[in-house]
Write an enzyme that holds these catalytic residues in place. Structure first.
Site, mmCIF file in Angstrom:
data_model
loop_
_atom_site.group_PDB
_atom_site.id
_atom_site.type_symbol
_atom_site.label_atom_id
_atom_site.label_comp_id
_atom_site.label_asym_id
_atom_site.label_seq_id
_atom_site.Cartn_x
_atom_site.Cartn_y
_atom_site.Cartn_z
ATOM 1 N N ILE A 126 7.783 6.834 16.922
ATOM 2 C CA ILE A 126 7.478 7.550 15.678
ATOM 3 C C ILE A 126 6.246 8.436 15.833
ATOM 4 C CG2 ILE A 126 7.022 7.311 13.188
ATOM 5 C CD1 ILE A 126 9.749 6.188 13.976
ATOM 6 N N ASP A 153 4.397 0.473 12.086
ATOM 7 C CA ASP A 153 3.166 -0.112 11.519
ATOM 8 C C ASP A 153 2.978 -1.576 11.924
ATOM 9 O OD1 ASP A 153 2.789 2.325 10.349
ATOM 10 O OD2 ASP A 153 3.257 1.696 8.310
ATOM 11 N N LYS A 204 0.850 -1.213 0.000
ATOM 12 C CA LYS A 204 0.000 0.000 0.000
ATOM 13 C C LYS A 204 0.880 1.256 0.000
ATOM 14 C CE LYS A 204 -1.650 1.633 4.131
ATOM 15 N NZ LYS A 204 -1.358 3.034 4.440
ATOM 16 N N ASN A 205 1.840 1.299 0.931
ATOM 17 C CA ASN A 205 2.595 2.536 1.095
ATOM 18 C C ASN A 205 3.558 2.812 -0.056
ATOM 19 O OD1 ASN A 205 1.197 3.048 3.381
ATOM 20 N ND2 ASN A 205 2.826 2.453 4.812
ATOM 21 N N ARG A 262 0.902 14.644 13.016
ATOM 22 C CA ARG A 262 1.428 14.424 11.674
ATOM 23 C C ARG A 262 1.478 15.697 10.813
ATOM 24 N NH1 ARG A 262 -0.860 8.760 9.465
ATOM 25 N NH2 ARG A 262 1.067 8.842 8.310
ATOM 26 N N PRO A 263 2.293 16.668 11.228
ATOM 27 C CA PRO A 263 2.417 17.882 10.415
ATOM 28 C C PRO A 263 3.105 17.584 9.080
ATOM 29 C CG PRO A 263 4.063 17.879 12.160
ATOM 30 C CD PRO A 263 3.190 16.677 12.394
ATOM 31 N N VAL A 264 3.046 18.548 8.147
ATOM 32 C CA VAL A 264 3.739 18.354 6.849
ATOM 33 C C VAL A 264 4.817 19.420 6.653
ATOM 34 C CG1 VAL A 264 1.882 17.109 5.683
ATOM 35 C CG2 VAL A 264 1.903 19.610 5.606
ATOM 36 N N ASP A 265 5.291 20.008 7.768
ATOM 37 C CA ASP A 265 6.290 21.074 7.670
ATOM 38 C C ASP A 265 7.557 20.635 6.931
ATOM 39 O OD1 ASP A 265 6.499 19.400 10.004
ATOM 40 O OD2 ASP A 265 8.072 20.708 10.773
ATOM 41 N N LEU A 266 7.953 19.385 7.103
ATOM 42 C CA LEU A 266 9.200 18.937 6.462
ATOM 43 C C LEU A 266 9.029 18.810 4.943
ATOM 44 C CD1 LEU A 266 10.325 16.223 9.038
ATOM 45 C CD2 LEU A 266 11.013 18.621 8.908
ATOM 46 N N ARG A 321 -3.968 10.819 4.242
ATOM 47 C CA ARG A 321 -2.845 11.737 4.375
ATOM 48 C C ARG A 321 -1.861 11.661 3.215
ATOM 49 N NH1 ARG A 321 -1.901 14.222 8.630
ATOM 50 N NH2 ARG A 321 0.270 14.258 7.990
ATOM 51 N N CYS A 366 -4.457 13.115 12.646
ATOM 52 C CA CYS A 366 -5.244 11.879 12.558
ATOM 53 C C CYS A 366 -5.118 11.129 13.876
ATOM 54 C CB CYS A 366 -4.815 11.024 11.374
ATOM 55 S SG CYS A 366 -3.316 10.128 11.624
ATOM 56 N N ARG A 399 -8.493 -0.206 4.354
ATOM 57 C CA ARG A 399 -7.473 0.702 3.818
ATOM 58 C C ARG A 399 -6.200 -0.070 3.488
ATOM 59 N NH1 ARG A 399 -5.256 4.691 7.531
ATOM 60 N NH2 ARG A 399 -4.014 4.981 5.677
HETATM 61 C C1 LIG Z 1 1.443 6.309 3.218
HETATM 62 C C2 LIG Z 1 2.658 5.980 4.005
HETATM 63 O O1 LIG Z 1 3.708 5.674 3.463
HETATM 64 N N1 LIG Z 1 2.525 5.978 5.345
HETATM 65 C C3 LIG Z 1 3.628 5.589 6.187
HETATM 66 C C4 LIG Z 1 4.567 6.782 6.338
HETATM 67 O O2 LIG Z 1 3.790 7.849 6.861
HETATM 68 P P1 LIG Z 1 4.388 9.328 6.845
HETATM 69 O O3 LIG Z 1 5.206 9.518 5.629
HETATM 70 O O4 LIG Z 1 3.241 10.248 7.091
HETATM 71 O O5 LIG Z 1 5.307 9.289 8.132
HETATM 72 P P2 LIG Z 1 6.627 10.110 8.411
HETATM 73 O O6 LIG Z 1 7.814 9.224 8.224
HETATM 74 O O7 LIG Z 1 6.580 11.373 7.618
HETATM 75 O O8 LIG Z 1 6.451 10.467 9.945
HETATM 76 C C5 LIG Z 1 7.483 10.238 10.894
HETATM 77 C C6 LIG Z 1 7.393 11.269 12.005
HETATM 78 O O9 LIG Z 1 7.760 12.538 11.460
HETATM 79 C C7 LIG Z 1 6.796 13.524 11.787
HETATM 80 N N2 LIG Z 1 6.736 14.509 10.667
HETATM 81 C C8 LIG Z 1 6.575 14.059 9.399
HETATM 82 C C9 LIG Z 1 6.493 14.930 8.352
HETATM 83 C C10 LIG Z 1 6.603 16.306 8.610
HETATM 84 O O10 LIG Z 1 6.545 17.169 7.719
HETATM 85 N N3 LIG Z 1 6.787 16.716 9.900
HETATM 86 C C11 LIG Z 1 6.863 15.847 10.954
HETATM 87 O O11 LIG Z 1 7.030 16.246 12.111
HETATM 88 C C12 LIG Z 1 5.502 12.714 11.928
HETATM 89 O O12 LIG Z 1 4.508 13.406 12.671
HETATM 90 C C13 LIG Z 1 5.985 11.457 12.596
HETATM 91 O O13 LIG Z 1 6.096 11.671 13.981
HETATM 92 O O14 LIG Z 1 5.634 6.438 7.220
HETATM 93 C C14 LIG Z 1 5.189 6.096 8.550
HETATM 94 C C15 LIG Z 1 6.437 5.847 9.391
HETATM 95 O O15 LIG Z 1 7.091 4.712 8.943
HETATM 96 C C16 LIG Z 1 4.259 4.896 8.502
HETATM 97 O O16 LIG Z 1 3.746 4.657 9.781
HETATM 98 C C17 LIG Z 1 3.108 5.137 7.541
HETATM 99 O O17 LIG Z 1 2.379 3.944 7.342
HETATM 100 C C1 LIG Z 2 -0.270 4.807 9.275
HETATM 101 C C2 LIG Z 2 -0.468 4.151 8.133
HETATM 102 O O1 LIG Z 2 -0.866 4.705 6.957
HETATM 103 P P1 LIG Z 2 -1.078 6.262 6.612
HETATM 104 O O2 LIG Z 2 0.252 6.926 6.658
HETATM 105 O O3 LIG Z 2 -1.627 6.223 5.222
HETATM 106 O O4 LIG Z 2 -2.050 6.814 7.631
HETATM 107 C C3 LIG Z 2 -0.242 2.691 8.042
HETATM 108 O O5 LIG Z 2 -0.153 2.177 6.905
HETATM 109 O O6 LIG Z 2 -0.158 2.014 9.086
#
Ligand SMILES: CC(=O)N[C@H]1[C@@H](OP(=O)(O)OP(=O)(O)OC[C@H]2O[C@@H](n3ccc(=O)[nH]c3=O)[C@H](O)[C@@H]2O)O[C@H](CO)[C@@H](O)[C@@H]1O
Ligand SMILES: C=C(OP(=O)(O)O)C(=O)O
Length: 422
Positions: free
Chosen positions: A330, A308, A22-23, A123-127, A94, A118, A400
């Protein structure tokens, strides 16, 4: 609404085919936006998240054709009709934020709704945003949307991530393929899904080195072509089903399973008393004794133990001999399965990001419900080993990320079925 009914106690024996990830698929699909030529993905999983990404891409003008019952996705982004990813779709998933980098790289413009928090954390997207700014993007946050522009095109730059983010690495990696000059991504995520994305982008003509390590270097090119790419095996679906015979006894072979995708996880299984062996077609798993042993687990970015798989591992350790400690590093709120497992007789104490699990001899079936994908599957696994019946509600979370879960488990002898409740 659908629910899953499990009658616990059946030993599992058989073979389970593992689907494409999926990811990985959720980041490979937006890669189509980088090229006017078609991208074909084989080994795609049949999941509701893939349907959501399909809807999102279609809303931007991408043609998406599902072939072979959805196992093959033919994508064509020849004519983009919109550069706006609407809140109504983004709020469902997301991973929608992954269209931002590709749209910006291709056309110098994108408007993408902010995904919001969520159940498992803020889960911010600042990075993602800082990474794209380092490539020259001009960003403005207005009305809940990111308005992004790169009038003269993106330019290669150095991106230093302060923490490892899978999604931010993917967004910047895709954007960098069409940026002018060289991009260096430091502290990049090393997940197999990143390597799979880089492999697909290389097939499309991108110049990328270092994926799978902490430093990725991208030499921008003028255009990318079409390609056909097989989606990598889903290591989280793999790990989930590897746990099933550890709960119930018996022996299960996971078809398509690969050790290199789950090394840290397998180390913990070994310590817990679970044997994993390689076969010609995948991996075979069985529990050594009548009960598993307690182990301590800390989640980390790849190659560490995946977040996960934390919920599923916690469910297993509920019936272990001894006390286990799980640290979730995480996401700040990823123990929502604990109170539901407690309803099944588990003994768990949660203190912030740490859960202490005192193993009990047996769980008991109960009506339970979960607030996220991996939490729901952890309750199904627990139900397989519990005495009596378990009903897991809010199955839309499960859909999902797990295709044909009931069929896969039932084929190995589990008593599990989908029921409709009014
Ligand atoms: C669709 C997908 O691939 N989802 C996976 C992806 O989620 P996703 O890509 O959202 O997870 P991230 O690796 O970005 O998140 C890791 C950590 O970084 C933080 N963060 C992230 C981005 C940002 O801009 N700012 C920030 O602070 C997040 O809140 C979290 O605490 O990787 C996660 C960590 O392996 C998995 O659990 C999810 O299943
Ligand atoms: C957290 C997960 O997915 P998503 O990042 O799409 O919420 C997941 O696959 O366990």
């Amino acid at each position: 609404m659908d629910a899953i009914l499990i009658k616990g106690g059946a030993e599992l024996r058989g073979r389970i085919p593992i689907a494409g990830a999926k990811n990985a698929c959720l980041t490979l699909m937006p890669a189509t936006l980088l090229s006017e030529e078609p991208l074909t993905l084989t080994n795609a999983p049949r999941l509701s998240d893939i349907k959501t990404m399909t809807q999102l891409l279609q809303s931007l003008g991408t043609e998406v054709t599902a072939l072979q019952g959805g196992k093959v996705l033919a994508l064509s982004s020849h004519d983009m009709t919109s550069h706006t990813a609407d809140y109504d779709i983004v709020r469902k998933m997301r991973a929608s934020i992954l269209v931002l980098g590709p749209m910006l790289a291709r056309d110098g413009q994108a408007v993408v709704s902010l995904p919001g928090g969520c159940a498992i954390g803020a889960r911010p997207v600042d990075l993602h945003l800082k990474g794209l700014e380092a490539l020259g993007a001009e960003l403005e946050l207005r009305d809940g949307y990111v308005h992004a522009k790169a009038p003269g095109g993106l330019k290669g730059g150095t991106v230093d991530f302060p923490l490892v983010s899978v999604g931010a690495t993917e967004n910047v990696l895709m954007a960098a393929t069409l940026a002018k000059g060289t991009t260096v991504i430091n502290n990049a995520a090393r997940e197999p899904e990143i390597v799979d994305l880089a492999d697909c982008l290389r097939r499309m003509g991108a110049q990328i080195e270092g994926d799978g390590t902490s430093t990725i270097t991208v030499q921008g090119v003028d255009r990318l072509s079409g390609a056909t790419h097989p989606v990598v095996t889903d290591r989280i679906e793999l790990g989930t089903y590897m746990l099933a015979p550890a709960f119930t006894g018996g022996e299960v072979e996971l078809l398509g399973g690969r050790l290199d995708l789950v090394e840290a996880f397998v180390e913990k299984l070994d310590a817990a008393g679970i044997d994993v062996t390689e076969t010609d077609e995948g991996l075979k798993v069985r529990r050594r004794g009548d009960r598993v042993q307690a182990v301590d687990v800390t989640t980390e970015p790849f190659p560490g133990f995946p977040t996960d798989l934390q919920a599923q591992m916690m469910a297993l350790l509920c019936t272990a001999e001894g006390t286990s400690r799980l640290e979730e590093k995480i996401f700040e709120n990823r123990f929502m399965h604990a109170p539901e497992l407690q309803r099944m007789g588990a003994h768990i104490e949660v203190h912030g990001g740490t859960a202490v699990v005192h193993g009990v001899e047996r769980l008991r079936g109960a009506p339970v419900m979960a607030t996220d994908l991996r939490a729901s599957v952890s309750l199904i696994l627990a139900g397989l080993a519990a005495e009596g019946e378990t009903v897991v509600r809010r199955v839309y979370h499960l859909d999902r990320g797990y295709e044909k879960l009931e069929e896969k488990l039932a084929a190995c002898g589990a008593q599990v079925e989908r029921i409709r409740e009014s």
